[in-house]
Enzyme design. Structure first.
Site, mmCIF file in Angstrom:
data_model
loop_
_atom_site.group_PDB
_atom_site.id
_atom_site.type_symbol
_atom_site.label_atom_id
_atom_site.label_comp_id
_atom_site.label_asym_id
_atom_site.label_seq_id
_atom_site.Cartn_x
_atom_site.Cartn_y
_atom_site.Cartn_z
ATOM 1 N N ALA A 1 -37.931 -31.061 16.852
ATOM 2 C CA ALA A 1 -37.294 -31.105 18.281
ATOM 3 C C ALA A 1 -35.929 -31.890 18.293
ATOM 4 O O ALA A 1 -35.063 -31.568 18.967
ATOM 5 C CB ALA A 1 -38.317 -31.629 19.177
ATOM 6 N N ASP A 2 -35.909 -32.591 17.485
ATOM 7 C CA ASP A 2 -34.734 -33.454 17.331
ATOM 8 C C ASP A 2 -33.412 -32.823 17.034
ATOM 9 O O ASP A 2 -32.129 -33.312 17.451
ATOM 10 C CB ASP A 2 -34.731 -34.627 16.170
ATOM 11 C CG ASP A 2 -36.034 -35.412 16.068
ATOM 12 O OD1 ASP A 2 -36.112 -36.404 16.106
ATOM 13 O OD2 ASP A 2 -37.118 -34.636 15.742
ATOM 14 N N PHE A 3 -33.453 -31.473 16.686
ATOM 15 C CA PHE A 3 -32.314 -30.903 16.475
ATOM 16 C C PHE A 3 -31.601 -30.312 17.870
ATOM 17 O O PHE A 3 -30.540 -29.691 17.858
ATOM 18 C CB PHE A 3 -32.441 -29.631 15.638
ATOM 19 C CG PHE A 3 -33.147 -29.594 14.167
ATOM 20 C CD1 PHE A 3 -33.170 -31.196 13.811
ATOM 21 C CD2 PHE A 3 -33.722 -29.025 13.508
ATOM 22 C CE1 PHE A 3 -33.383 -31.288 12.531
ATOM 23 C CE2 PHE A 3 -34.152 -29.342 12.180
ATOM 24 C CZ PHE A 3 -34.177 -30.573 11.480
ATOM 25 N N GLU B 1 -34.268 -21.120 11.614
ATOM 26 C CA GLU B 1 -34.130 -21.538 10.170
ATOM 27 C C GLU B 1 -35.474 -21.150 9.405
ATOM 28 O O GLU B 1 -36.449 -21.572 9.878
ATOM 29 C CB GLU B 1 -33.616 -22.879 10.216
ATOM 30 C CG GLU B 1 -32.222 -23.199 10.422
ATOM 31 C CD GLU B 1 -32.170 -24.608 11.112
ATOM 32 O OE1 GLU B 1 -33.025 -25.410 11.290
ATOM 33 O OE2 GLU B 1 -30.905 -24.956 11.755
ATOM 34 N N HIS C 1 -36.597 -36.937 12.870
ATOM 35 C CA HIS C 1 -37.421 -35.607 12.744
ATOM 36 C C HIS C 1 -38.574 -35.989 13.705
ATOM 37 O O HIS C 1 -39.709 -35.255 13.656
ATOM 38 C CB HIS C 1 -37.962 -35.046 11.372
ATOM 39 C CG HIS C 1 -36.865 -34.478 10.825
ATOM 40 N ND1 HIS C 1 -35.599 -35.043 10.422
ATOM 41 C CD2 HIS C 1 -36.565 -33.097 10.305
ATOM 42 C CE1 HIS C 1 -34.845 -34.157 9.735
ATOM 43 N NE2 HIS C 1 -35.144 -33.169 9.763
ATOM 44 N N GLU D 1 -27.585 -24.916 14.383
ATOM 45 C CA GLU D 1 -28.468 -24.809 15.716
ATOM 46 C C GLU D 1 -27.516 -24.767 16.791
ATOM 47 O O GLU D 1 -27.577 -24.001 17.699
ATOM 48 C CB GLU D 1 -29.160 -26.157 15.802
ATOM 49 C CG GLU D 1 -30.406 -26.493 15.017
ATOM 50 C CD GLU D 1 -30.142 -26.868 13.697
ATOM 51 O OE1 GLU D 1 -29.038 -27.261 13.257
ATOM 52 O OE2 GLU D 1 -31.023 -26.797 12.860
#
Lengths: 724, 462
Positions: free
Chosen positions: A481-483, A425, A526, A456
């Site tokens: 990283a949370d994605f 992104e 996040h 994602e």
């Protein structure tokens, strides 16, 4: 008074039917081919169900009986260079693609040795036997034969669809007109990964066909209760994808619709959707009809059976006189005997069992010792690499900003290796992404820096497809990283398992850059450290560079490795300056090699990423403790440097594992467990740990600070050591 | 009717012994009470005696092997039973193998034992199922007569000792038992530091201990034939490693434990012994056994304990134990090593009785025939280096006793008496005292009595 203007969708949506003229015009050889392939698949699957009924297929046997016409018709005009992938119900597509591959374009419809081998290895795979295409690991739901362009069926509904985008991307990038057809059912039409993939494929104009086998039931759930638009090809309208609706029980109609779709894709106009209305004659799995389970009626089943694609083809073959009844009978007899012969080789009577009772012959199973083989590659691709550490490096060194080194090394690799593509992104905006990590790549290779929609799961899966095919080496960036939770299916179920699940040999050369941002005020969703969760997936390698010099070496190794490698980055490090190379960006750091950042006798401190610097600060503040500080650099279980840890713990007899994130998803638990098992007799005290708090970090500055670990927490832990 | 001879429980809590020597061959005749086999524990070397007359039908373990207490070591029966040995053993429930002590647990001659086992296995005379046994140790199948497991032993000896894994490893390697080490870590855990202290301490203390105890010869145990020595590759650098004997280890552990866990303090007195020497000479004129100065000191200790009974005590965790009789330990440097057997009721024994008894104990110690019971009891020991010219030294208390009296040489010197310088034979005494049991004033009072008795020796004859 409002005025209204009637809007029309950008892409066409048509329903295609055949006339008798179409049946008259179809080439005799094509008609014979469709009939024979459909017959072989039918008899094959009937044999599978027979074995399933005898308890000889471990796990579900999802037969496609009734749906073969759509598969055969849609694959007839594909070449080996075209790819297919599929869902849990994929015997028919896999066989059609594999048969198409071994039969070539000739007119020979005999059960050749090659055909028998395909049938034999497919049956072996479905039964979980060692000579299967995936050595028995995949079974009915994970059938892969890359050589034939059969890229893998998938047991996660919709899970294979994003990967098809990656295959199509590679086909397009290679300059071919090859396409990928991704098969899935009506049950997958509403899942996010499929809809995300529709959108992404259209946005990127990829040559991929989304082939929906609409058999009207997701297990027992009727389509009419799942959606208000049961004409599934209507979805194409929302994404600007041309769509065809066709009677899937009519192989010729499917072939003709597919022909139009192929023209569209091969001419570079982007993706297509083909919806084939089909009917599975049996339940979701096993040898009983759906009516036996009460969700549909015998009458409905009877009406669809009257439209059996095999019967239709038989009638047309006879009508066109391309085969005689004798030839039809002989073909049926041949395939029936062939399947019986194949089964006879896999099975033996149960001694002392019931009459006719059979079992798998012991020598046909995989060796149990094969269980963990091929989870990752053997790293032979890294042989003869040029490895450097700071003290061996003879290039010019200087103070480098961390973020600049990220950007520079990526551009350097893209310069050397044209197969590298960056996707994520905003990577193509803001002059190099939200942090500047893609600045140099974007300046030098803008066509290989691909901005992604916020999807994602789709773009991670697309990266997975690129890597599975291998012609492109993708670098996927997750802005936070949370994605990874959003893309969890692709990261954990697909990318991390693909090599092992498909037999252990297929490389998955993918790099995932993932940013940790605790401390930036981005809050609970996040700010995680994903290392602990990532480390649960044995197929992933994880690198965590703590300084610019290591970043270059570790990223170069990651980009040379044939396994999926997650490279963790911390926002705190981006703006820091440290020793790094000025112009030599080509060295590597070995997989599995940690670094000793300080030496001492009292305790072994183990950390990674930004916490390494915090540990050094803390040790300066607690001079009464002298510590070995190990910077792990590689975090996955297979790549942890046990030599260094062992030597250090044998010296200090104490361990402190330091990380920043919340305790629940923390990394150090497994490491502590492993250390106590390997080094119990060397420990003088319980292994201690520094982690964040229980909660995820909040937006509020003081609460965020309280939720994460930094230097102060390490200082406190060092001072507390004597009390453990 | 054949019976099994079993390993006796030599000392409370001991779960294992080493069979050091067979005294009777297979087929050898036995009278009731004849010694059959010698077994060795950390604390004692014991002859196991025949419970009944008969012949040794079968030896069930080889010399050099470790055997659990309660395990059968020999089958004793009648000559007529010679042919049925296997059947008898089976009937008695003796099966080979199973639960035999792991070789690495052995501290003595593990390698030798393994070799001997192999020899026994190929012994054509035996013909016993020993050949199948992984070690030569046989076990009783009947669970009711099973030896106590180490777990039981641990449970019976009290609370678990907390020790970190590395300290356990270090102490095990050094042969130091956990209960001899003081833990200073959290919850009293023994840490690496504590273990290293204990190891250093042991090295120093045992060196000191040898000097402090009446050692007329170099430590004989170390050069005794039973102790194996080996040249390691490192030994070529100029040293030889001599494996510890059990006794050496026991001494080391005991002294380390004592010095670390018992709070010692020391009280020193000089005593004029001219009168004592004179009386001794008179006594020797009438005594069958030659009486030494040390024998008289031992006797004097008993008189002091009689007059100051508060000093005849030992410390236990729950209470002070005050003895009725005066039992006195005597440090003996035997040919097998340092031992401290105990004389009973010295207060009721004449000086010549003391001398005779000590002489017997020396002989028993030299021949390795001291029984465990000979080594236990008493609140005080006497140790004497005077015969080596040592003027004065202080000794380590032999737990659970509460004191030890270190006796130096009698040396002529000038002393001042009533303002006059006169020549006198002066001996220096140093009493090491367990402060938990005895305070300084009490120790001083006791010493005063002792000095008084030694200077007026008729008091010990009264």
């Amino acid at each position: 008074m409002t005025e209204k203007k009637h809007l029309t969708p950008a892409a066409p949506w048509v329903e295609l039917t055949t006339t008798s003229a179409d049946w008259d015009e179809v080439e005799a050889s094509d008609l014979r081919r469709m009939f024979v392939q459909t017959l072989w698949i039918r008899v094959f699957e009937e044999y599978v169900l027979q074995l399933a009924g005898d308890g000889l297929v471990h796990g579900p046997a999802h037969s496609s009986i009734g749906q073969e016409g759509g598969a055969v018709g849609s694959i007839l005009d594909l070449t080996t260079h075209d790819y297919v992938n599929g869902s849990h119900r994929g015997h028919h597509q896999f066989l059609a693609k594999a048969l198409g591959h071994v039969m070539g374009s000739g007119d020979d419809l005999a059960l050749t040795a090659e055909v028998r081998t395909v049938l034999r290895r497919t049956l072996a795979e479905i039964c979980g036997l060692s000579e299967g295409f995936c050595r028995g690991r995949g079974g009915s739901m994970h059938l892969q034969w890359q050589e034939a362009g059969a890229m893998g069926t998938n047991a996660i509904v919709g899970g294979g669809v994003p990967q098809a985008l990656g295959f199509a991307f590679n086909q397009q990038k290679a300059g071919t007109d090859a396409v990928t057809v991704s098969y899935f059912g009506d049950g997958a039409i509403n899942i996010g990964s499929v809809l995300e993939s529709f959108n992404l494929a259209a946005a990127m104009n990829l040559p991929v066909c989304f082939f929906v086998e609409n058999n009207m039931y997701a297990v027992s759930t009727p389509l009419s209760t799942s959606t208000a638009e049961p004409r599934l090809s209507a979805r194409g309208q929302a994404f600007g994808i041309p769509s065809w609706r066709v009677d899937g029980m009519n192989p010729l109609a499917v072939r003709l619709a597919m022909g139009e779709a192929l023209d569209h894709m091969r001419s570079g106009q982007g993706p297509t959707i083909v919806e084939a209305e089909v009917y599975r004659f049996f339940h979701q799995n096993g040898p009983f009809p759906g009516s036996a389970f009460g969700y549909r009626t015998k009458e409905e089943e009877g009406s669809w059976k009257a439209r059996d694609p095999l019967d239709l083809l038989r009638q047309q073959v006879l009508r066109r006189e391309v085969m005689t009844q004798d030839e039809l009978d002989r073909a049926l007899q041949e395939i029936t005997e062939a399947m019986r012969a194949i089964g006879g080789e896999f099975l033996e009577p149960v001694v002392g069992g019931k009459p006719g009772q059979r079992q798998i012959r012991a020598d046909k199973w995989p060796d149990p010792g094969f269980v963990d083989i091929g989870i990752r590659g053997d790293l032979s691709e890294l042989a003869d690499s040029r490895y450097e550490e700071l003290d061996s490096f003879d290039g010019e060194l200087g103070d480098r900003r961390f973020i600049d080194v990220i950007s520079d090394v990526m551009a350097r690799r893209m310069e050397v290796d044209e197969s590298i593509v960056v996707l994520g992104e905003d990577v193509d905006g803001l002059k190099g992404g939200t942090n500047g990590a893609t600045k140099a790549p974007l300046e030098k290779f803008p066509e290989r820096v691909l901005g992604m929609p916020i999807s994602e799961n789709a773009f991670a899966g697309m990266g997975g497809g690129m890597a599975l095919d291998g012609r492109v080496r993708p670098v996927v960036e997750f802005m936070y990283a949370d994605f990874m939770w959003v893309a969890a299916d692709q990261i954990f179920n697909q990318i991390a398992k693909a090599r092992h699940m498909f037999g252990g040999d297929s490389a998955v050369p993918l790099v995932l850059r993932s940013k940790l941002a605790a401390g930036t005020g981005y809050g609970s969703q996040h700010s995680m450290d994903p290392a602990g969760v990532l480390a649960t997936a044995p197929g992933l390698r994880i690198a965590a560079p703590s300084n610019p010099f290591d970043y270059v070496g570790l990223m170069n190794t990651a980009l040379a490795c044939d396994d999926p490698v997650v490279v963790l980055e911390h926002v705190d490090l981006y703006t820091t300056t440290g020793t790094g190379p000025i112009d030599d960006l080509d060295y590597m750091i070995p997989v599995g090699k940690a670094a000793l950042r300080s030496e001492g006798d009292d305790v072994t401190v183990i950390s990674y990423l930004s916490m390494v610097g915090h540990c050094l600060e803390a040790l300066e503040q607690v001079p009464e403790v002298s510590a070995d500080l190990i910077d792990l650099r590689w975090l996955d279980r297979a790549s942890v440097d046990w030599d260094l840890i062992t030597a250090s713990v044998q010296k200090t007899n104490r361990v402190l594992i330091v990380e920043q994130g919340a305790v629940g998803t923390s990394y150090g638990g497994w490491l502590a467990d492993e250390i106590q098992r390997r080094l119990f007799d060397w420990l003088d005290a319980p292994i201690t740990r520094v982690t964040g708090a229980t909660a995820s970090p909040s937006i509020s500055k003081v609460l965020e600070r309280a939720a994460i670990a930094r230097t102060e927490e390490v200082v406190a832990a060092l001072r507390r050591l004597p009390t453990y | 009717m054949a019976t099994l001879l079993r390993v006796p429980e030599v000392a409370a809590g001991a779960t294992e012994v080493v069979l050091s020597e067979w005294l009777v061959d297979e087929g050898g005749d036995l009278a009731q009470g004849d010694p059959v086999v010698v077994v060795e524990t950390e604390k004692a070397i014991v002859e196991v005696e025949a419970e009944t007359a008969g012949i040794v039908l079968r030896r069930l373990a080889d010399a050099g092997t470790s055997i659990e207490v309660g395990s059968p070591i020999a089958l004793v029966g009648l000559a007529a039973e010679t042919g049925d040995v296997d059947a008898i053993l089976q009937e008695l429930g003796v099966v080979p193998g199973g639960g035999s002590p792991a070789p690495e647990r052995r501290e003595v001659g593990a390698t030798d034992a393994a070799v001997r086992t192999t020899e026994a296995a190929s012994d054509p005379e035996s013909g016993a199922p020993v050949a199948e046994a992984p070690t030569a140790v046989l076990e009783v199948a009947d669970p009711s007569v099973e030896a106590p497991s180490p777990h039981d032993a641990e449970a019976s000896t009290g609370d678990r000792i907390f020790a970190s894994p590395i300290s356990r490893r270090l102490l095990a390697t050094a042969g130091i038992s956990l209960d001899s080490v003081v833990g200073t870590g959290p919850n009293g855990r023994i840490t690496r530091k504590d273990a290293e202290l204990a190891m250093n301490g042991r090295a120093q203390e045992s060196a000191q201990g040898e000097a402090e105890t009446a050692s007329s010869t170099p430590d004989v145990a170390d050069s005794a034939p039973s102790a194996s020595s080996r040249r390691t590759p490192a030994a070529s650098a100029g040293f030889e490693e001599v494996e510890h004997s059990r006794l050496r280890r026991a001494v080391a552990n005991r002294l380390t434990s004592s010095k670390q866990t018992v709070p010692h303090f020391y009280v020193k007195r000089s005593v004029r012994i001219d009168e004592l020497l004179r009386v001794r000479a008179q006594l020797n004129e009438v005594s069958a056994t030659r009486i030494s100065v040390n024998d008289l000191v031992v006797r004097a200790v008993a008189v002091a304990h009689r007059e100051v009974p508060e000093a005849n005590v030992v410390w236990t965790d729950d209470a002070m134990r005050q003895f009725d009789a005066v039992d006195v330990g005597v440090a003996i440097s035997s040919e097998r090593g340092l031992v401290t057997p105990v004389l009973r009721s010295v207060e009721a024994t004449t000086p010549s009785g003391v001398a005779r008894r000590i002489k017997e104990l020396v002989e028993q110690a030299n021949s390795g025939k001291l029984q465990q019971r000979d080594l236990e009891g008493g609140s005080i020991s006497v140790t004497n280096l005077g015969m080596h010219g040592v003027e004065e030294f202080s000794a380590i208390i032999n737990p659970p006793q509460s004191a030890i009296l270190a006796v130096g040489a009698g040396i002529p010197q000038a002393v001042v008496i009533d303002g006059e310088v006169v020549a006198a034979t002066v001996m220096t005494l140093v009493l090491s005292v367990d402060h938990r049991a005895i305070d300084g004033a009490l120790a001083a009072r006791w010493m005063a009595v002792l000095v008084s008795v030694l200077e007026q020796p008729m008091r010990m004859l009264a």
